[in-house]
Design a protein around this motif. Sequence first.
Motif, PDB file in Angstrom:
ATOM      1  N   GLU A 280      61.440  39.778  74.454  1.00  0.00           N
ATOM      2  CA  GLU A 280      61.643  39.910  75.882  1.00  0.00           C
ATOM      3  C   GLU A 280      60.351  39.636  76.621  1.00  0.00           C
ATOM      4  OE1 GLU A 280      63.421  43.407  77.351  1.00  0.00           O
ATOM      5  OE2 GLU A 280      65.405  42.836  76.665  1.00  0.00           O
ATOM      6  N   ILE A 281      60.422  38.830  77.685  1.00  0.00           N
ATOM      7  CA  ILE A 281      59.248  38.562  78.501  1.00  0.00           C
ATOM      8  C   ILE A 281      59.502  39.104  79.897  1.00  0.00           C
ATOM      9  CG2 ILE A 281      57.823  36.761  79.531  1.00  0.00           C
ATOM     10  CD1 ILE A 281      58.457  35.064  77.159  1.00  0.00           C
ATOM     11  N   ASP A 282      58.575  39.870  80.422  1.00  0.00           N
ATOM     12  CA  ASP A 282      58.689  40.443  81.757  1.00  0.00           C
ATOM     13  C   ASP A 282      58.048  39.495  82.756  1.00  0.00           C
ATOM     14  OD1 ASP A 282      58.715  41.959  83.990  1.00  0.00           O
ATOM     15  OD2 ASP A 282      58.231  43.847  82.952  1.00  0.00           O
ATOM     16  N   ILE A 310      61.247  33.300  70.040  1.00  0.00           N
ATOM     17  CA  ILE A 310      59.829  33.429  69.675  1.00  0.00           C
ATOM     18  C   ILE A 310      59.245  32.105  69.189  1.00  0.00           C
ATOM     19  CG2 ILE A 310      60.255  34.177  67.293  1.00  0.00           C
ATOM     20  CD1 ILE A 310      57.515  35.524  69.627  1.00  0.00           C
ATOM     21  N   GLU A 311      60.103  31.228  68.620  1.00  0.00           N
ATOM     22  CA  GLU A 311      59.611  29.930  68.145  1.00  0.00           C
ATOM     23  C   GLU A 311      59.073  29.088  69.308  1.00  0.00           C
ATOM     24  OE1 GLU A 311      62.704  28.066  65.930  1.00  0.00           O
ATOM     25  OE2 GLU A 311      62.590  29.510  64.275  1.00  0.00           O
ATOM     26  N   MET A 317      51.970  28.278  72.137  1.00  0.00           N
ATOM     27  CA  MET A 317      50.646  28.732  71.705  1.00  0.00           C
ATOM     28  C   MET A 317      49.903  27.604  70.977  1.00  0.00           C
ATOM     29  SD  MET A 317      48.862  31.420  72.015  1.00  0.00           S
ATOM     30  CE  MET A 317      47.300  32.031  71.431  1.00  0.00           C
ATOM     31  N   ASN A 318      50.603  26.879  70.117  1.00  0.00           N
ATOM     32  CA  ASN A 318      49.974  25.771  69.392  1.00  0.00           C
ATOM     33  C   ASN A 318      49.479  24.679  70.345  1.00  0.00           C
ATOM     34  OD1 ASN A 318      50.316  26.869  66.849  1.00  0.00           O
ATOM     35  ND2 ASN A 318      52.329  25.961  66.563  1.00  0.00           N
TER      36      ASN A 318
END
Length: 683
Positions: A280-282, A310-311, A317-318
């Motif tokens: 979950e992202i707020d 999440i992938e 991020m990469n």
Amino acid sequence: MDMNQYLEVFIEESKEHLQSCNEQLLELEKNPEDITIVNEIFRSAHTLKGMSATMGYEDLANLTHKMENVLDAIRNHKIKVNPEILDVVFLAVDDLEAMVQSIADGGDGKRDVSAVVEKLLLIEKGESPIQASAKSEVAAAVEVQTTATKSKYDEFEFTVLQQSKEQGFEAYEVSVSLREDCLLKAARVFMVFEILEKIGEVIKANPPVEQLEEEQFDQEFTVTIVSKESREDIQKKVMKVSEVDRVDVTNLSLEDLRHSENEDVEKMVSNDHVVTETIEIDKDKDNEQGEKKSATSTKHSSSKTIRVNIERLDILMNLFEELVIDRGRLEQISRDLNNQELHETVERMSRVTGDLQNIILNMRMVPIETVFNRFPRMVRQLARDLNKKINLEIVGAETELDRTVIDEIGDPLVHLIRNALDHGVETPEIRKANGKNEEGTVILTAYHSGNHVFIEIEDDGAGINREKVLAKALSKGIVTEQAAATMTDKQVYELILASGFSTADKISDVSGRGVGLDVVKSTIESLGGSISIDSKLGHGSIFSIQLPLTLSIISVMLTEIHQEKFAIPLSSIIETAIVKRQDILNAHNQRVIDFRGKVVPLLFLNEIFEVPGIVEEDEFYSVVIVRKGDKMAGLVVDSFIGQQEVVLKSLGNYLTNVFAISGATILGDGQVALIVDCNALIN
């Protein structure tokens, strides 16, 4: 209506409701008269039942309904809460969790829950659930005979079995029961399959092979085969496998197969579901303040949160890591060209990417309660198994950590809590004799400090006996008598983290085999963290873990050795110093310096890493003072380049055992710098 699009949300929400049930049941155990807690559990169960029925998971919905009936009777004061009833409801929640996990793994969520359903029905009638055990034992013989009818076959399997029978083969269901004390269940399963594949062809396994390989079954499993051998021969051959307790071989008729096929022809469809983990992202998360929100506020403000695979965050991020490398390259070009406009553009880009880095790292942050949540239930069960009274207190569960760290820290914490319960907290009789409260306390604390997260496991138990630990360490040759005489209390306590070390007088199911704490230490150090122990005999112990907030982007001090660049993590550095050659002393064949009243060993990195180049005797040496716990060392380098943020990259599968190197990074000028593992060097 295609339900697959809702499957991921169903799994996540089901897990949340079951976690809520677990937490509230533990509260109910402490406050059995509080009906508001029962209402909370009832609401979670009711929602789960509705969701399961909508998604078509009838077994899940039916068990939840039976549990709901018991909760309804409690809140209407028809049944009084007691430990026996709670044990049964906990068992039901365990089964529900296993069913949801089966669905998450691509299964159908089916499970034999007849025993727990029988107990729930007895409770609903106002009878003791213990009576169900006797009835279950009577039914066990019948259960053995009817095991074969439980396996269901899809259309393809039915066709294979039918054609095999037409070609003169017999179809059998081979039910195998392993001994209760069987340690390597997966190995026994493999041996059984090896025998069955020699005498026929395996058509199906129940549970599926994947679950059998991962030991996700109790003691029994069923394999359907076609063979020309007799029932008796098959039974004799499988019984030769050690630790097999019972083998039942049942002939399958075409009528049985047709009945099974008609009942469930779509079983394998569920195996096509690809379930990926979500987070979950707020949207309201303030990246500058790093403001933390509790799990409850995130859960209820559904209009302000989204679920993201999440992938996708890993890919993001990469990509950002590549951007950081290019940012470093641009900064280098800007310095080389000395162009003012380029300077300003690069500075602005650095500020923007810095803000972007904070946002991405915050998005990946997960409250540590996702790990802590499993422990109250575990402590309750372990305390009962050990006949101890233990209260677990959790402080700072809202503390956030990068998800990569969260994934790794669960097992070490399980080991440490089990150790505290078994070795730390005494039995009620001993505590009472020592003037303590019969109920022991274990406190699990998490908090931020700088760029690190600290996790502490504290107990008010017997503490660590210095003399006993030393005696054991000497007998195992872990330390010499000469070294033991000079060791501080903390250094002695940390000996229990050595491989194979145990002071337990007897081996139990919980601990005492000398495995666990050494794994804890190696896991934490592999995450770039450290563990320390403090204890007071008779009063308890504190195990303190220090972990980095994130593992992918780290701040380092860049150094140079013979034109090779090495990066030393800032988290390990105390300070840098310039040391005169005449200030270097020799002690026990080790070069040392006097650093602020402490004797600190010097490690010449050009010697350790065998860096090619001519060694010159300098008048002054550049030294980086690093620390791990109470131990310090001085790393001698040729020169300091400066502080920089770098992306930590793995060395790959071919370079897994390089001493004292934790990874590498690409610098702005395109060169590769190796990242020094200070923990390994100090060890």
